[in-house]
Write a protein that holds these residues in place. Sequence first.
Motif, mmCIF file in Angstrom:
data_model
loop_
_atom_site.group_PDB
_atom_site.id
_atom_site.type_symbol
_atom_site.label_atom_id
_atom_site.label_comp_id
_atom_site.label_asym_id
_atom_site.label_seq_id
_atom_site.Cartn_x
_atom_site.Cartn_y
_atom_site.Cartn_z
ATOM 1 N N GLY A 36 -23.663 -44.383 -24.978
ATOM 2 C CA GLY A 36 -23.727 -45.557 -24.119
ATOM 3 C C GLY A 36 -23.866 -45.153 -22.665
ATOM 4 O O GLY A 36 -23.292 -44.145 -22.224
ATOM 5 N N ARG A 37 -24.637 -45.916 -21.915
ATOM 6 C CA ARG A 37 -24.870 -45.621 -20.506
ATOM 7 C C ARG A 37 -24.503 -46.841 -19.671
ATOM 8 O O ARG A 37 -24.888 -47.953 -19.998
ATOM 9 N N MET A 38 -23.749 -46.617 -18.629
ATOM 10 C CA MET A 38 -23.357 -47.691 -17.732
ATOM 11 C C MET A 38 -23.140 -47.103 -16.347
ATOM 12 O O MET A 38 -23.064 -45.875 -16.182
ATOM 13 N N GLU A 39 -23.046 -47.992 -15.367
ATOM 14 C CA GLU A 39 -22.888 -47.516 -13.989
ATOM 15 C C GLU A 39 -21.461 -47.033 -13.735
ATOM 16 O O GLU A 39 -21.259 -45.964 -13.155
ATOM 17 N N ASP A 40 -20.473 -47.801 -14.168
ATOM 18 C CA ASP A 40 -19.068 -47.466 -13.950
ATOM 19 C C ASP A 40 -18.303 -47.629 -15.255
ATOM 20 O O ASP A 40 -18.727 -48.371 -16.148
ATOM 21 N N ASN A 296 -27.064 -49.184 -21.606
ATOM 22 C CA ASN A 296 -27.516 -50.171 -20.631
ATOM 23 C C ASN A 296 -29.012 -50.098 -20.405
ATOM 24 O O ASN A 296 -29.678 -51.125 -20.215
ATOM 25 N N VAL A 297 -29.559 -48.905 -20.429
ATOM 26 C CA VAL A 297 -31.000 -48.734 -20.183
ATOM 27 C C VAL A 297 -31.794 -49.346 -21.336
ATOM 28 O O VAL A 297 -32.748 -50.117 -21.118
ATOM 29 N N GLU A 298 -31.414 -49.007 -22.590
ATOM 30 C CA GLU A 298 -32.111 -49.571 -23.742
ATOM 31 C C GLU A 298 -31.908 -51.079 -23.826
ATOM 32 O O GLU A 298 -32.816 -51.814 -24.235
ATOM 33 N N PHE A 299 -30.724 -51.546 -23.423
ATOM 34 C CA PHE A 299 -30.440 -52.989 -23.425
ATOM 35 C C PHE A 299 -31.377 -53.714 -22.464
ATOM 36 O O PHE A 299 -31.936 -54.760 -22.797
#
Length: 527
Positions: A36-40, A296-299
């Motif tokens: 999973g990728r997110m900013e914070d 987040n990017v794929e979302f």
Amino acid sequence: MKQFNLAEWALKHKSIIYYFMAVLLTFGIFSYNHMGRMEDPDFTMRTMVVGVAWPGASPQEMSDQVTDKLEEKLRDLPGVDYTKSFTDGSKSVIYINLKENLPSDKIRPAWEEARNMINDEWKSLPQGVQGPTINDRFDDVYGIIYAISGDEFSYEEKRQQAEDLKRQLLSVPNVKKISLIGVQQQTLNVTINKDKLASYKISTQQLLTAIKQQSMMVPAGMITTDTNNVYLRVNGLFDSPQAVQDMPIRINNQTLRLGDMADVTMTYQDPSNPQFYYEGKPAIGIAISMDAGANNVEFGEAIDKKLAELKKTIPAGLELNQVSNQPHIVKESIGDFSQSLFEAIAIVLLVSFASLGLRTGVVVALTIPVVVSTTFILMYENGIYLHKVSLGALILALGLLVDDAIIVVEMMSVKLEEGWGHFKSATFAYESTAFPMLSGTLITCAGFLPLALAQGMVAEFTKSLSIVVFMALILSWFASVLVSPVLGYKIIENKAPKPESEWTKRDRIMHKLNVTFYDKFEKLLHW
């Protein structure tokens, strides 16, 4: 640590070490691509806001008879830290704050308990108190926001189009919640002409009762057939202001149109709800939040793909524009941190090659990907996502995780120069350095324990820092005693020093410089 020599075992089972190196690198790449990728990082807010209103009441009455009663009831909430309230005219806002050390899995049950307590106390409040309006969803982050605008369309038409898009977007994977921003509540105003009402000898209450009866939904029976049952319905509901104005009303043995006694208009609620503007024009916002742990990017790419299809169904004159694009920000942020991570790896490798030599530096260089890949696997399995804190932890740990490998290969190089064999040099490096390296690694990890053991929102935000550093450092110790000896056995050359009788003039000069340098350095260390 002489009872069982891990380096000796690794050298006797080199094929197993090579196999696991390949497996860890493969699954590390897989984990990195699917994390999973997110900013914070995610964290749980420990504040609830309760809004109440009592039209016509003074601030003192509002405070004494409503706010104080609710606050006193809420102070008995398990886990509550403190409450504070603000009263402005006939409106009041109460903030409920839970203790920082309350575990995150206890927050949601606490808010359910708070709602029950408010509902229990509500029965004892004065008549006319409106509410409560409760908000405990501060952790919902709307990373993607679109705006629907169009000068030729009313708020209601834009809202209907936004509702259609919302229903379609809910089918996109990992969509957690979609909210519409700037929606204005429509109101139907019936302005009664008292003079006309008096001329027909009708009271206001009679007119209101007739309107209410006309708009009721009542059952009208059922027709039973051989194959099916058909329900009959009498529908008095209206679909336009004109239909309300044309409504027939039977009062005092006379049938009249509502329009004969009143004017019917459709307007928006005043005062209006918070409005949403795009480039200075009134618009309806579509705010989309993502499930925790999703990429987040794929979302963002999935949302963009779905909206590209839906744009074809939007009526001409309506515009759909993106206002906020957090996936793009996350992609740039993760890209910047990933670039910093790879730059840090390059710097460590450059220093290793410059200080240790080419072959010894290669051993250290090959150990780093194994440790980083295994760290990615553990992060993926334990639900630690890629964000500023976890990537920052990897960058921080990078300068530390090469220490153990450098110690092992340096010890091997020293013993090889003394004429020892590769196998004996590698096993001696484990016997002499494994325990000190493990002790130093654990002491370094202990320095991050306060972050790992802390509680509250700040601790939730920073906890992955200590966990990632701890995992990377422990894995670096295992890599140094299992992988480094095997790679050193294969790569490092046995460069035993030449006899003094075979020295060249350059060899004698370099030997003299080394002796002088190390003598002074030893004195400095003793000092």
